[in-house]
Design an enzyme around this catalytic site. Structure first.
Site, PDB file in Angstrom:
ATOM      1  N   SER A   1       1.068  -1.185   0.068  1.00 19.72           N
ATOM      2  CA  SER A   1       0.479   0.522   0.395  1.00 19.72           C
ATOM      3  C   SER A   1       1.151   0.981  -0.037  1.00 19.72           C
ATOM      4  O   SER A   1       1.516   0.649   0.512  1.00 19.72           O
ATOM      5  CB  SER A   1      -0.761   0.064   1.604  1.00 19.72           C
ATOM      6  OG  SER A   1      -1.269   0.889   1.673  1.00 19.72           O
TER       7      SER A   1
ATOM      8  N   SER B   1      31.392  44.035  -1.110  1.00 19.89           N
ATOM      9  CA  SER B   1      30.739  45.743  -1.548  1.00 19.89           C
ATOM     10  C   SER B   1      30.846  45.747  -3.248  1.00 19.89           C
ATOM     11  O   SER B   1      31.750  45.680  -3.621  1.00 19.89           O
ATOM     12  CB  SER B   1      31.086  47.067  -0.028  1.00 19.89           C
ATOM     13  OG  SER B   1      30.297  47.734  -1.070  1.00 19.89           O
TER      14      SER B   1
END
Length: 475
Positions: A138, A316
């Site tokens: 199942s 940056s």
């Protein structure tokens, strides 16, 4: 494109002729357009291993012809070896407790087995997805078993990475054993510590996480395969029932056992909550270490600047020369995601009702994601951060010398109140604690040097201790 007609309990539907999947899979693919992803490859492999074991067990029970058994086994082996993955088209987040995933496997294996036997895809009179591939099973025992097998294997990869991290941290512990720095509590100066001791603590924490993950694996080895729909074993042949788990154990190489209470093992998914909790705990540890590394490397001129992290990329788009601690940052983000996944897993497990938890798909989606993200995060943490950390020994030493925190080591010799007075004076005037004590003749220089010896301040040592009564006068 050519099509074949397939039918199910809802009606008939055209399926592409060359597709290995069938009508159930196609309906599910149309219904569940949720994440835009496919099912985890390891999970698909686990499904194929279960179907292979079932075919062998059913064949040995003589429930279908040997030719059908062999064809199913060959089809499963192809999937296990990495083929046919493109035929598993269903989104991992799906309704139906995983029935669609189970049927996707049943249909692909059946159609490939049909081809092996000389038929055409869709000729289910030769090999049927439900009657042959899914015989004795199942969704409710196949899917949780596949989830456990997959998690066990993913955990092994994560644990291997964590062991590598532990080794890398241990090397840093030895490298930094003589680097004296200021310990801090609540972000304020505390007492001296060695950088090596801090890294040793990280190693201990990671080793503890490894043990937790190892313990959590034990529950996953207990499976409900053979219990079929609700754990009662309805439609499972007795001989198949006795053979299926030992057969799967041989195929997977995992130490799997059948649950003593199959109904409990079908109803409840607390084992996945336990695993997720252990993963979350490890993520918290890793994020805390990452936060420490970012603090100790901060600056580099206007922060602590006690350690240097490897420079991995520009930090940056506007500030030239800025380098950010991107690897600890991403490790912390990994931790946040894992913590969020753990909440989803917890809520999904709690939402189970009566004989089945319908929310295993979301449990597995998040659990697999957590383990894989942990594995990948730790890998980059080691490679791109830990192994390249260096210490700024002079900076660390200067911070210790200028800190009032060392007064704690002197406190047993002059008393708490006098020590506090010296600390306040040092903070107010900028004098060092050492200078005040020597200039005021509170302790002899040789005695002070013994007390403030870095090793004596960072380890439990037997030191000569004068009587307090002669030294308690306020400065």
């Amino acid at each position: 494109m050519e099509f074949r007609m397939e039918s199910d309990s809802i009606g008939s539907k055209l399926v592409p002729s060359e597709a290995y999947y069938g009508v159930h899979t196609l309906r599910a693919a149309e219904n569940f357009t949720i994440s835009g992803l496919k099912m985890n490859r390891d999970f698909v492999c686990s499904l194929a291993e279960i179907k292979k074991a079932a075919a062998i067990a059913n064949g040995e029970a003589k429930l279908f012809d040997k030719e059908i058994e062999k064809a199913i086994v060959l089809a499963c082996d192809e999937i296990i070896n990495g083929e046919l993955f493109e035929s598993f088209i269903i989104d991992p987040i799906q309704g139906g407790a995983g029935t669609s995933a189970n049927m996707n496997a049943n249909e692909v294996i059946a159609n490939r087995a049909i081809e092996i036997l000389g038929g055409n895809k869709g000729e289910y009179s030769i090999v049927h997805p439900n009657d042959h591939v899914n015989m004795g099973q199942s969704t409710n025992d196949v899917i949780p078993t596949a989830g456990k097998i997959t998690t066990l294997r993913l955990l092994d990869k994560a644990i291997n990475e964590l062991r590598r991290l532990s080794e890398a941290l241990e090397l840093k512990e030895k490298e930094f054993e003589d680097v004296i720095k200021m310990g801090r509590t609540q972000m304020q100066d505390a007492v001296p510590i060695t950088l090596g001791q801090e890294f040793k603590a990280y190693t201990s924490a990671i080793n503890r996480d490894i043990k937790r993950l190892e313990r959590s694996k034990e529950e996953l080895k207990c499976i409900n395969l053979g219990g079929t729909a609700i754990g009662t074993g309805l439609n499972a042949n007795y001989e198949y029932f006795n053979k299926i788990v030992p057969t799967l154990r041989l195929i997977t190489g995992l130490d799997l056992t059948r649950a003593e209470d199959l109904i409990d093992c079908t109803q409840n998914v607390d084992c996945f909550v336990a695993v997720s909790s252990a993963i979350k705990t490890c993520a918290v540890t890793l994020s805390k270490i990452s936060n420490d590394l970012r603090l100790m490397s901060s600056g580099p001129r206007t922060g602590f600047g006690e350690i240097n992290l490897p420079a991995k990329q520009n930090g940056s788009s506007i500030m030239p020369g800025k380098i950010n601690p991107v690897i600890p940052e991403v490790m912390t983000q990994v931790a946040y995601n894992i913590i969020g996944n753990d909440i989803t897993i917890t809520m999904a497990a709690e939402a189970g009702q009566l004989e089945l938890n319908a929310f295993e798909p979301i449990i597995f989606y998040n659990l697999f994601g957590s383990v894989e993200m942990l594995t990948n995060g730790v890998n980059t943490f080691i490679k791109n951060c830990i192994v390249g950390i260096t210490a700024n020994k002079e900076v660390c030493s200067n911070l210790v010398d200028s800190s009032v925190g060392i007064i704690t080591a002197i406190c047993p010799y002059i008393g708490y109140e006098k020590a506090a007075t010296i600390a306040k004076r040092a903070l107010k005037t900028g004098e060092t604690v050492k200078d005040i004590i020597i200039n005021e003749g509170i302790l002899e220089k040789s005695e002070l040097e013994e007390i403030l010896n870095p090793k004596n301040m960072t380890q439990v040592k037997k030191l000569s201790k004068p009587k307090l009564s002669s030294r308690l006068a306020v400065v």
